[in-house]
Every structure is written in structure tokens, then in C-alpha cells.
Design an enzyme around this catalytic site. Sequence first.
Site, PDB file in Angstrom:
ATOM      1  N   PRO A 231     -45.399 -26.702  40.731  1.00  0.00           N
ATOM      2  CG  PRO A 231     -44.601 -28.583  39.575  1.00  0.00           C
ATOM      3  CD  PRO A 231     -45.792 -28.072  40.328  1.00  0.00           C
TER       4      PRO A 231
ATOM      5  CD  GLU B 282     -49.395 -21.342  55.575  1.00  0.00           C
ATOM      6  OE1 GLU B 282     -48.254 -21.559  55.112  1.00  0.00           O
ATOM      7  OE2 GLU B 282     -50.437 -21.412  54.877  1.00  0.00           O
TER       8      GLU B 282
ATOM      9  CB  ALA C  71     -51.545 -30.752  48.451  1.00  0.00           C
TER      10      ALA C  71
ATOM     11  CB  ALA D 141     -46.445 -18.793  54.780  1.00  0.00           C
ATOM     12  N   GLY D 142     -45.740 -17.639  51.341  1.00  0.00           N
ATOM     13  CA  GLY D 142     -45.581 -16.397  50.593  1.00  0.00           C
ATOM     14  C   GLY D 142     -44.262 -15.766  50.970  1.00  0.00           C
TER      15      GLY D 142
ATOM     16  N   GLY E   8     -18.176 -17.662  67.593  1.00  0.00           N
ATOM     17  CA  GLY E   8     -16.928 -17.770  66.835  1.00  0.00           C
ATOM     18  C   GLY E   8     -16.841 -19.079  66.067  1.00  0.00           C
TER      19      GLY E   8
ATOM     20  CB  SER F 146     -45.308 -16.008  45.202  1.00  0.00           C
ATOM     21  OG  SER F 146     -44.144 -16.259  45.967  1.00  0.00           O
TER      22      SER F 146
ATOM     23  CD  GLN G 272     -17.998  -0.730  75.910  1.00  0.00           C
ATOM     24  OE1 GLN G 272     -17.650  -0.155  74.886  1.00  0.00           O
ATOM     25  NE2 GLN G 272     -18.124  -0.107  77.070  1.00  0.00           N
TER      26      GLN G 272
END
Length: 383
Positions: A128, A242, A124, A363-364, A339, A132, A279
Site C-alpha cells: 500500500p 520483467e 508479491a 513495472a514502475g 467511429g 514505485s 487521407q
Amino acid sequence: MDLRLTEEERALQEAVRTFVRKELAPVADRMDREDHWPTEVFRRMGEQGFLGVTVPPELDGAGAGYLTQALVLEEVARVSPAFALSVGAHSNLCLDNLCRNANEEQRKRYVPALATGKATGALALTEPNAGSDAVSLQTRAEKKGDHYVLHGTKQFITNGPVADTLLVYARTSPSKGSRGISAFIVEKGYRGFSVSRKLDKMGMRGSPTGELVFDGVEVPKENLLGKEDHGVEIMMSGLNVERAVLAAIPLGIMEECLALSVRYAQEREQFHSKIGRFQLVQEKLANMYMQLEASRGLVHRALDSVGHDKRTGRPACAALTYASEASTRVALDAIQVHGGNGYMRDLPIERLMRDAKLLEIGAGTSEIRRLVIARELLGPGFD
């Protein structure tokens, strides 16, 4: 760096592959449609020894390294990236961090249950207003006698709604800024702890994500992880590990997308010909393969790096950023190869595409990881 797997690593990889195809595949679609967490599959993962990969044998683990842990996540992600995310949050973000930084008494108390799947773990950190910019967290911990009292809210916590044991970061010395953060081991039964809501996501559904509230939670002083005010050291070393380990999840996504696309191109006919003869379809398959193998090289390099130096961020940031963005492109190309069928929920490809996007954010974000790479390259004075 030798990219060849040892016999033991290949044997474990095959064991995980067999397990997830038998146990996880039948519930993967339900996980996504109903946001269902398969508790029993998780428990059986622990019983098979797939959760405590980096834990020493004397604590009921396998005593292996981060490459082995990544191999587990890669195989799980081929069937369900959401389940792989929860396994990664449990086994790496929580368990490995705890095992590396806990004292002997803490290890004996918490590690075996987490390693065997008898308990579920979470980390944790995010709040909020602290995503980052993790070190701007506002959750606080005040020492009162033989306890620390925690107040605050955590958001976007993987496994939060189902976790028994949580590693929680809180500010113990507000005046010290980033040098005043500590880490704590919190049990879900502590008074004042609650899950305020389970979050509904675009992808990675079935991996429980929640908002957590710490309303005067009393945590015994014995549950301080490491030293007071030294939580950032644990945080940053854990974050690089991580990123390197979780980068195996986009590898699994790309592997499955490529395998499904090759099979479909071999079988699907249009204009009286297998589409694999076209192709432009061949170009997509070749590009998917190149992105997968380029990502694999970066991920294995990052795993080797964090095994020796957990403080350097460049290899792990490069691996997760490149692999996560590549997995989104590969999943979109897989839909294009299939498709109209690829756009339907009857096939797992659209789910893999939705799941892939999260790895560019967690993780950023990709943007933050690029900043870490650039600033390490430029050196002091460019942060």
C-alpha cells in the site's frame, strides 16, 4: 542485432497464435465483462509448453530465451492482454525469477509444476505504501528457529487471488535499509496467509489482482530464495527482465488494433467511398504502423540486452515506456477509425484501449522509468 525470427521461433509463434484463437478467443469477452479467470485455458497453456519457455528441459521447460517468451505474450495479447498479463506474471515474474535464483532442491520442488501449469505463480512486491518506491516495503520477516515469520500486506498483486506459489519480498534487517531485504518462496496453504480482497480494475479484467495478508506466516528457512538480505539484487535484475518481456504485451495490442483498423477501412463505406481512401484515415493507419514497428525495435533490443546484462535498466525501461504509451495512442486511434462502432463493447477495441493503459503504470510508472534512463545516462551523483 538480427530481428529476423528463426524457424523454431516462427513455428512456436504460429502454434501460440493457433492456440489462443481457438482456446482463448471464445472466453476473452467473458473475462472482461465478468472479471472471469479461465483456469482451464491456463492449464492447457502449460500442457502445450507455453508457460515454461525459459525453463531448462530437465525441469519440464523449453530451454528458450526471453525473445521466445515475449513472442508468446505478444500473440496472447492480441486476443486478451489481461490473460497475457497473468501469463507474464506467472512465467516471468515468478517462474523465471525462481528458476534463476533458486537452489537445486527448490528448483526440483517448485519449477516443474509451474512450468507445466499445474501450479500458478505470482510475485508479491508492491505494498500500500511501497509502489514505485519498492525498496521502502514494510513487510517484515523475522527468523525464529527453522522458520521465518512474515508480517505485512501486499497490494496490486497480479495472480495473487489464484496463486499456489508466490515469491515474496520482506525486510529481514530493517537497520540495513535496502540492503536488508530478502526473497521467500511462499505457498498459499501456509497458515496466516490470506487474500483479503480481489481488486476491481478499469482494464486487464480477468487477470486476477489482489491484496494479500501475511499474518504471522511461517516460512521454512529452506524457502529463503538466495541469500538473506540480498533480495534487492534478485528484485532489480528481475525487474529489468520483467520490463523487457512485458513490453511484448503492448506490441500485441498494437498489432491487433492495426489489423482491425485496416480491415475496417477496407470495408466501411461513407460518402459512397471506402473510408480507407480518406487521407486522414490513411494517416492514422500509417502512424499506427510506425509506432508498432518503432516499438518492436526497442523491445527486441531490450530483450537482447537483458539476455546479456540484467543490471542495466535503460533498454528495458525505454522499450516498455515507449511501447506502452504508443499502445494507448494506437488503441485510441483505432477507436477513431472505427467511429461509433469502436466505442461500443461489441468490438474488442475499447477493451484493448482500457487494457493498454495499465502498461504505463505497472513495472514502475512511465515517470519512474524515465528517471532510471536519465540517471543511468548521467552517471553517479545524479540519483
